[in-house]
Design an enzyme around this catalytic site. Structure first.
Site, PDB file in Angstrom:
ATOM      1  N   LYS A   1     -45.829  40.156 -14.896  1.00  0.00           N
ATOM      2  CA  LYS A   1     -46.890  40.598 -15.807  1.00  0.00           C
ATOM      3  C   LYS A   1     -47.232  42.065 -15.544  1.00  0.00           C
ATOM      4  CE  LYS A   1     -51.600  39.559 -17.206  1.00  0.00           C
ATOM      5  NZ  LYS A   1     -52.732  38.658 -17.157  1.00  0.00           N
TER       6      LYS A   1
ATOM      7  N   GLU B   1     -42.882  41.561  -4.212  1.00  0.00           N
ATOM      8  CA  GLU B   1     -41.734  40.660  -4.063  1.00  0.00           C
ATOM      9  C   GLU B   1     -40.730  40.869  -5.195  1.00  0.00           C
ATOM     10  OE1 GLU B   1     -44.932  39.836  -3.943  1.00  0.00           O
ATOM     11  OE2 GLU B   1     -45.311  38.141  -2.585  1.00  0.00           O
TER      12      GLU B   1
ATOM     13  N   GLY C   1     -51.363  34.920 -15.579  1.00  0.00           N
ATOM     14  CA  GLY C   1     -50.053  34.631 -14.983  1.00  0.00           C
ATOM     15  C   GLY C   1     -49.748  33.146 -14.930  1.00  0.00           C
ATOM     16  N   ARG C   2     -50.700  32.349 -14.459  1.00  0.00           N
ATOM     17  CA  ARG C   2     -50.430  30.913 -14.278  1.00  0.00           C
ATOM     18  C   ARG C   2     -50.497  30.134 -15.587  1.00  0.00           C
ATOM     19  NH1 ARG C   2     -54.654  32.781 -11.570  1.00  0.00           N
ATOM     20  NH2 ARG C   2     -56.769  32.101 -12.103  1.00  0.00           N
TER      21      ARG C   2
ATOM     22  N   GLU D   1     -55.187  28.206  -7.651  1.00  0.00           N
ATOM     23  CA  GLU D   1     -55.473  29.619  -7.901  1.00  0.00           C
ATOM     24  C   GLU D   1     -56.612  29.746  -8.923  1.00  0.00           C
ATOM     25  OE1 GLU D   1     -52.355  32.960  -7.449  1.00  0.00           O
ATOM     26  OE2 GLU D   1     -52.538  32.767  -9.613  1.00  0.00           O
TER      27      GLU D   1
ATOM     28  N   HIS E   1     -40.871   7.600   1.646  1.00  0.00           N
ATOM     29  CA  HIS E   1     -40.206   7.569   2.945  1.00  0.00           C
ATOM     30  C   HIS E   1     -40.612   8.760   3.804  1.00  0.00           C
ATOM     31  CE1 HIS E   1     -37.734   4.177   1.682  1.00  0.00           C
ATOM     32  NE2 HIS E   1     -37.817   4.751   0.487  1.00  0.00           N
TER      33      HIS E   1
ATOM     34  N   LYS F   1     -52.482  41.071   0.304  1.00  0.00           N
ATOM     35  CA  LYS F   1     -51.598  42.121  -0.234  1.00  0.00           C
ATOM     36  C   LYS F   1     -52.019  43.484   0.316  1.00  0.00           C
ATOM     37  CE  LYS F   1     -50.888  40.233  -4.904  1.00  0.00           C
ATOM     38  NZ  LYS F   1     -51.110  40.536  -6.311  1.00  0.00           N
TER      39      LYS F   1
HETATM   40  O1  LIG Z   1     -46.401  38.479 -12.853  1.00  0.00           O
HETATM   41  P1  LIG Z   1     -46.839  39.334 -11.713  1.00  0.00           P
HETATM   42  O2  LIG Z   1     -47.699  40.472 -12.154  1.00  0.00           O
HETATM   43  O3  LIG Z   1     -45.643  39.823 -10.930  1.00  0.00           O
HETATM   44  O4  LIG Z   1     -47.729  38.462 -10.772  1.00  0.00           O
HETATM   45  C1  LIG Z   1     -47.252  37.314 -10.146  1.00  0.00           C
HETATM   46  C2  LIG Z   1     -48.358  36.419  -9.659  1.00  0.00           C
HETATM   47  O5  LIG Z   1     -49.217  37.097  -8.766  1.00  0.00           O
HETATM   48  C3  LIG Z   1     -50.563  36.659  -8.962  1.00  0.00           C
HETATM   49  O6  LIG Z   1     -51.257  37.690  -9.573  1.00  0.00           O
HETATM   50  C4  LIG Z   1     -51.215  36.346  -7.669  1.00  0.00           C
HETATM   51  O7  LIG Z   1     -50.532  35.335  -6.990  1.00  0.00           O
HETATM   52  C5  LIG Z   1     -50.428  35.467  -9.887  1.00  0.00           C
HETATM   53  O8  LIG Z   1     -51.585  35.169 -10.566  1.00  0.00           O
HETATM   54  C6  LIG Z   1     -49.268  35.870 -10.721  1.00  0.00           C
HETATM   55  O9  LIG Z   1     -48.756  34.788 -11.414  1.00  0.00           O
END
Ligand SMILES: O=P(O)(O)OC[C@H]1O[C@](O)(CO)[C@@H](O)[C@@H]1O
Length: 538
Positions: A207, A213, A267-268, A353, A384, A506
């Site tokens: 987003k 990452e 995002g979620r 979240e 199990h 972060k």
């Molecule tokens: O889509 P982005 O901006 O890389 O963010 C990834 C994720 O990081 C967050 O902002 C925090 O975990 C989530 O809400 C989101 O889905």
């Protein structure tokens, strides 16, 4: 100020009712009312929700529905639908439902209909899927694409990853879709192992297009590609999904190959947006459309069904009851479907979240427990592993059993056994086994074993039965949990749409990175953090 809902007559009545219910056992509630299933289950939109194995009576539900009205959840639904900035800490509207809106009626954001933009991006996704599946999209060497790697994390990973697995029976035969999320290089390296740069396409999904990452993995993937095909290959092997089109262009991805979404999609909640592109590539655009239709049907149901016939409302109220009146601290998600194997992980982000918060909308503590820890694994594997604790560990763990009437992979002999196990588990958790029954089972020969074979039972569960795991029903299922999460946010007086709790780690990680790289001193660090960094020095 604490959550005002806790000061209402409805909350007080529930507190009294919970005290009166203490000591009652589910097995007795079933024995005394043969119609319990009929009065405590709901059938809507082709789904069956059996909550008769929850520690409730019809009176509990009546009181919980009073609470629903007192919290004015309908008012919050109206504010969300009207595009108000109900995510007030980020000044954002919450309009993900527009992404699956099935009518020509406008969905307004700041006075402007968002639907033309939604349809434009959907059309772009469709033409891209057609190009990949029709083998018209060619890589830099002229070969068609056989492998797609989605690089994203959190909401830019969990939804499409979960749904791709859930819809494995609908998979497009010519392309394989892979997901990379973790910053640990092992994730990308093991995924790329065996893939060919000439036939691999990367979808960089973020987003913000700044997430550490994702950007690290995207740069490493790009290095892997260009090492064998050169810089010019990037435009045929990278596409992006983002709200930040400038950053996409800066990465070197052709803006023509950027799939846009908007700030009003959290995002979620973004599976329905272009974030669903890898899913559409995995199962075909027609199946992606069915997913949207299923979600839209659940949107309509949540909006229109009265609270006593409303599936998301019922799930939300039961969770509130278990959390705030019975003291449950976690909830197990137990799909009896291998295809739904990632559902609990997906719901972890969606629910934890969203509602893993203690500060209410007014900036003060709500004064009660909120989101339980969500965890789980598909049955029968979990049986199990951890079911032992649910049966005899002495903790209150409400369970969501989810099953499909029809198998998606119909191997003879499997599905009946799967259903038998699912229903047996909820029955065992409900009934338990009394000392007398345990004694009778072990007989006179081994009386000392009896105490080990006692099951307390009275462990609450809900069983959700879907007709089958299909694109449409998956859309319904995910939207059901979305609305449940939203409703709980309204009941608990939380902003379910921000996630400040993710930020602090972060910030600290970016402060520690130069220290770990040896570019900054450890001055000011606590002794544990400094000691750990020292131990990692080469
Ligand atoms: O889509 P982005 O901006 O890389 O963010 C990834 C994720 O990081 C967050 O902002 C925090 O975990 C989530 O809400 C989101 O889905």
């Amino acid at each position: 100020m604490t959550n005002p809902l806790t000061q209402t007559a409805a909350w007080a009545a529930l507190t009294e009712h919970a005290a009166a219910m203490r000591g009652s056992h589910l097995r007795d509630l079933f024995a005394s009312d043969p119609r319990r299933f009929a009065s405590l289950s709901l059938e809507a939109e082709g789904l069956l929700l059996d909550y008769s194995k929850q520690r409730v009576t019809t009176e509990t539900l009546r009181l919980l529905r009073e609470l629903w009205r007192a919290a004015d959840v309908a008012g919050w639904q109206a504010r969300l639908a009207a595009g108000e900035a109900i995510n007030h800490t980020e000044q954002r509207a919450v309009l993900h439902h527009a992404l699956r809106h099935q009518h020509c009626t406008p969905v307004l954001f700041e006075g402007r209909d968002v639907m033309p933009d939604v349809h434009r991006v959907l059309a772009h996704m469709k033409s891209f899927c057609d190009a990949i599946h029709g083998r018209h999209w060619r890589g830099a060497t002229g070969e068609p694409i056989s492998d797609i790697v989605n690089i994203g994390i959190g909401g830019s990973d969990l939804g499409p990853r979960m749904a791709t697995q859930a819809l494995a029976a609908h998979r497009h035969r010519d392309v394989r879709v892979h997901y990379v999320a973790n910053l640990d290089g092992a994730d990308l390296a093991t995924t790329l192992d065996g893939l060919q740069p000439r036939t691999t396409l990367f979808v960089v999904a973020s987003k913000t297009f700044t997430t550490q990452e994702t950007m690290q993995n995207a740069h490493s993937a790009r290095a892997w590609l260009t090492a064998s095909l050169g810089e010019a290959a990037v435009e045929r092997h990278f596409v992006a999904v983002s709200t930040n089109l400038e950053a996409v262009a800066a990465f070197g991805i052709d803006p023509v190959n950027a799939f846009e979404f908007w700030d009003w999609v959290g995002g979620r909640f973004s599976l329905w947006s272009a974030i669903g592109l890898p899913l559409a590539l995995a199962v075909g655009f027609a199946n992606f459309t069915r997913l949207l239709e299923g979600a839209a049907a659940m949107d309509r149901h949540f909006r229109e069904a009265p609270v006593d016939e409303n599936l998301p409302a019922t799930l939300a109220l039961l969770e509130l009851w278990n959390t705030n009146f019975l003291g449950a601290e976690s909830r197990a998600v137990l799909p009896y479907s291998q295809s739904l194997g990632l559902l609990s992980r997906y719901l972890q982000q969606l629910e934890m979240e969203s509602n893993g918060k203690q500060v209410g909308r007014d900036g003060t503590p709500v004064g009660h427990a909120t989101c339980p820890v969500v965890w789980g694994e598909p049955g029968t594997n979990g049986q199990h592993a951890f079911y032992q604790l649910i049966h005899q560990g002495g903790r209150l763990i409400p369970c969501d059993f989810i099953a499909a009437r029809r198998a998606d992979f119909a191997l003879p002999g499997h599905h009946e056994k799967l259903l038998a196990n699912c229903f047996a588990q909820s029955e065992a958790l409900m009934r338990g086994k009394t000392p007398v029954e345990a004694q009778a089972e072990v007989g006179a020969a081994q009386p000392a074993l009896a105490p080990y074979k006692v099951f307390p039972g009275n462990q609450p569960s809900t069983t959700l039965l879907l007709p089958a795991i299909e694109p449409y029903t998956l859309g319904q299922l995910v939207a059901l949990y979305e609305h449940k999460t939203f409703a709980l946010g309204a009941l608990w007086n939380l902003n379910s749409f921000d996630q400040w709790g993710v930020e602090y780690g972060k910030q600290l990680a970016s402060r520690l990175l130069p220290i770990i790289e040896g570019k900054a001193p450890t001055t000011g660090l606590d002794s544990s953090t400094a000691g750990l960094i020292a131990a990692c020095k080469p």
